[in-house]
Design a protein around this motif. Sequence first.
Motif, PDB file in Angstrom:
ATOM      1  N   UNK A 147       0.779  -1.235   0.000  1.00  0.00           N
ATOM      2  CA  UNK A 147       0.000   0.000   0.000  1.00  0.00           C
ATOM      3  C   UNK A 147       0.811   1.286   0.000  1.00  0.00           C
ATOM      4  N   UNK A 148       2.122   1.207  -0.283  1.00  0.00           N
ATOM      5  CA  UNK A 148       2.901   2.453  -0.389  1.00  0.00           C
ATOM      6  C   UNK A 148       2.485   3.154  -1.689  1.00  0.00           C
ATOM      7  N   UNK A 159       6.212  10.160  -1.253  1.00  0.00           N
ATOM      8  CA  UNK A 159       5.150   9.293  -0.745  1.00  0.00           C
ATOM      9  C   UNK A 159       3.919  10.124  -0.395  1.00  0.00           C
ATOM     10  N   UNK A 160       2.756   9.625  -0.778  1.00  0.00           N
ATOM     11  CA  UNK A 160       1.482  10.224  -0.369  1.00  0.00           C
ATOM     12  C   UNK A 160       1.128   9.570   0.970  1.00  0.00           C
ATOM     13  N   UNK A 161       1.397  10.279   2.045  1.00  0.00           N
ATOM     14  CA  UNK A 161       1.301   9.589   3.340  1.00  0.00           C
ATOM     15  C   UNK A 161      -0.146   9.287   3.743  1.00  0.00           C
ATOM     16  N   UNK A 166      -4.182   4.979   4.582  1.00  0.00           N
ATOM     17  CA  UNK A 166      -5.478   4.317   4.382  1.00  0.00           C
ATOM     18  C   UNK A 166      -5.294   2.885   3.897  1.00  0.00           C
ATOM     19  N   UNK A 167      -4.481   2.738   2.816  1.00  0.00           N
ATOM     20  CA  UNK A 167      -4.376   1.428   2.184  1.00  0.00           C
ATOM     21  C   UNK A 167      -3.507   0.488   3.003  1.00  0.00           C
ATOM     22  N   UNK A 168      -2.318   0.952   3.347  1.00  0.00           N
ATOM     23  CA  UNK A 168      -1.379   0.078   4.052  1.00  0.00           C
ATOM     24  C   UNK A 168      -1.904  -0.263   5.445  1.00  0.00           C
ATOM     25  N   UNK A 187      12.087   1.144  -0.513  1.00  0.00           N
ATOM     26  CA  UNK A 187      12.694   1.704  -1.717  1.00  0.00           C
ATOM     27  C   UNK A 187      11.717   1.985  -2.861  1.00  0.00           C
ATOM     28  N   UNK A 188      10.561   1.344  -2.875  1.00  0.00           N
ATOM     29  CA  UNK A 188       9.663   1.605  -3.997  1.00  0.00           C
ATOM     30  C   UNK A 188       8.211   1.671  -3.545  1.00  0.00           C
ATOM     31  N   UNK A 189       7.361   2.022  -4.495  1.00  0.00           N
ATOM     32  CA  UNK A 189       5.938   2.121  -4.209  1.00  0.00           C
ATOM     33  C   UNK A 189       5.186   2.088  -5.528  1.00  0.00           C
ATOM     34  N   UNK A 190       3.926   2.488  -5.460  1.00  0.00           N
ATOM     35  CA  UNK A 190       3.114   2.511  -6.684  1.00  0.00           C
ATOM     36  C   UNK A 190       2.639   3.942  -6.944  1.00  0.00           C
ATOM     37  N   UNK A 191       2.817   4.387  -8.183  1.00  0.00           N
ATOM     38  CA  UNK A 191       2.387   5.729  -8.574  1.00  0.00           C
ATOM     39  C   UNK A 191       0.900   5.756  -8.889  1.00  0.00           C
TER      40      UNK A 191
END
Length: 451
Positions: A147-148, A159-161, A166-168, A187-191
Amino acid sequence: MKFGGGCLRDGCTFSQSCAMIGGNKRTAVVVSAVSGVTEQLLAAIEQARRHERNIPVVLAGLAAKHRAIIEELCPAGRQKKKVREAIASQLVQVRRLLTGIACHGDLTPAVRARLLSYGERLAARLLAGILNGRGVKAKALDAHLAGIRTDESFESASIDRELTRKILGARVRPLLRKGIVPVIGGFFGRGPLGAITLLGRNGSDYSAAAVAYALQANRLEIWKDVDGFMSADPSLVATARRLERISFAEAAELSYFGAKILHPRTVEPLSGTKTRVFIRSLKEPESPGSEIVAGRSGREEAVASITANKRLANIRVHGAGIGSKPGLLSGISSLLGNEGINIHSVLTSQTCINLLLDPDDGRRSMKKIRALANGIIKRIEFEEHIALVGVVGDRIMEKEGIYARIFTAVAREKINVEMAAAGASPVACYFIVKRADLDRAVRAVHDEFFP
Ligand code: ASP
Ligand code: MG
């Protein structure tokens, strides 16, 4: 708890990291890639671009590194087989991406980001598998699935904290309630459009802060295999002491000037929260580590730490009136920027521009600047054997006489200061000396403030 690549280097450090996690209830874990793996993936991209036949060799290297740790730490049995399979299936994905790059001969930022994320995906599976083998229930999660959520920059995303919370929060909390340790690849996430995005080199610290925010953690422990924040590098200064508290601004400057301890954006997601942040060291697990505080350190002394950058070079660009030619500096910096060359610092005067940069970038930069041949530049000098001493402290600007003490201490040692800058940040100043004088300069300043 976040474990950096240095804590995930070999069987020994993996074991120590597992021991730190083991005793803790309701703990989420964030990991970096196994030490050196991100570099291996970067090299793999270059190899694949050159020729498809290079791919098996780079894959074998990656497989061997992870397999060695499995062999050392997983007793034979079902669990070992499971970890092996998990690693192998990730390497299949890496191979597919590399083959794509080889066929295409080029790569998009999206593919590059996706490929580099596999270091952390592998490490999360490895650590979760080892924990399970030791009777600590754990589950590997990839950052984008955990959920990052980030903006759409592929290389250094933000990061959209709130969205992440909410998701994570919804996905990870149930695991914690069941007594399972979630092991999340950093190190990564989803745009916003679904692509994998990277948070910049050393970005797992930043991921860990976002996870701490999403779970409203009481504390975030960032584990390293190096000494935490110290008043100087202990290998240079025997009397260096650990800093119990350090402000975020100080931590950021120390990281910038040489002590690459923390991702510069680490505490951003935690601003305004009560989460406490500690840097802890596997070398000294009994020590509480250094706490990073949002506001001021509350320290009495003006200086917190003396840091050093041993490898630096200076390019000095000479020319009459160079300091007052509009656009010259931006011309040079965009020229080098386009080449991916980072300028550490710039000092200018009427007749010179000084560019401090990595010695490895020196020759290439000289060539580029020479090619600028715009009639203003008369001469370019390159000085390679210099080093930087950074002095950091959150009261450095407020107290009178601090600079005088710094430079008097250096002068007492008969060391020549070649350049100096102060005030660029309210918590830091630096000066340049010959590399041969560096150690003595650091000791002199340290002795002055930490007698
Ligand atoms: N593995 C990534 C890097 O080496 C991210 C990290 O270590 O935090 O930059
Ligand atoms: Mg790393």
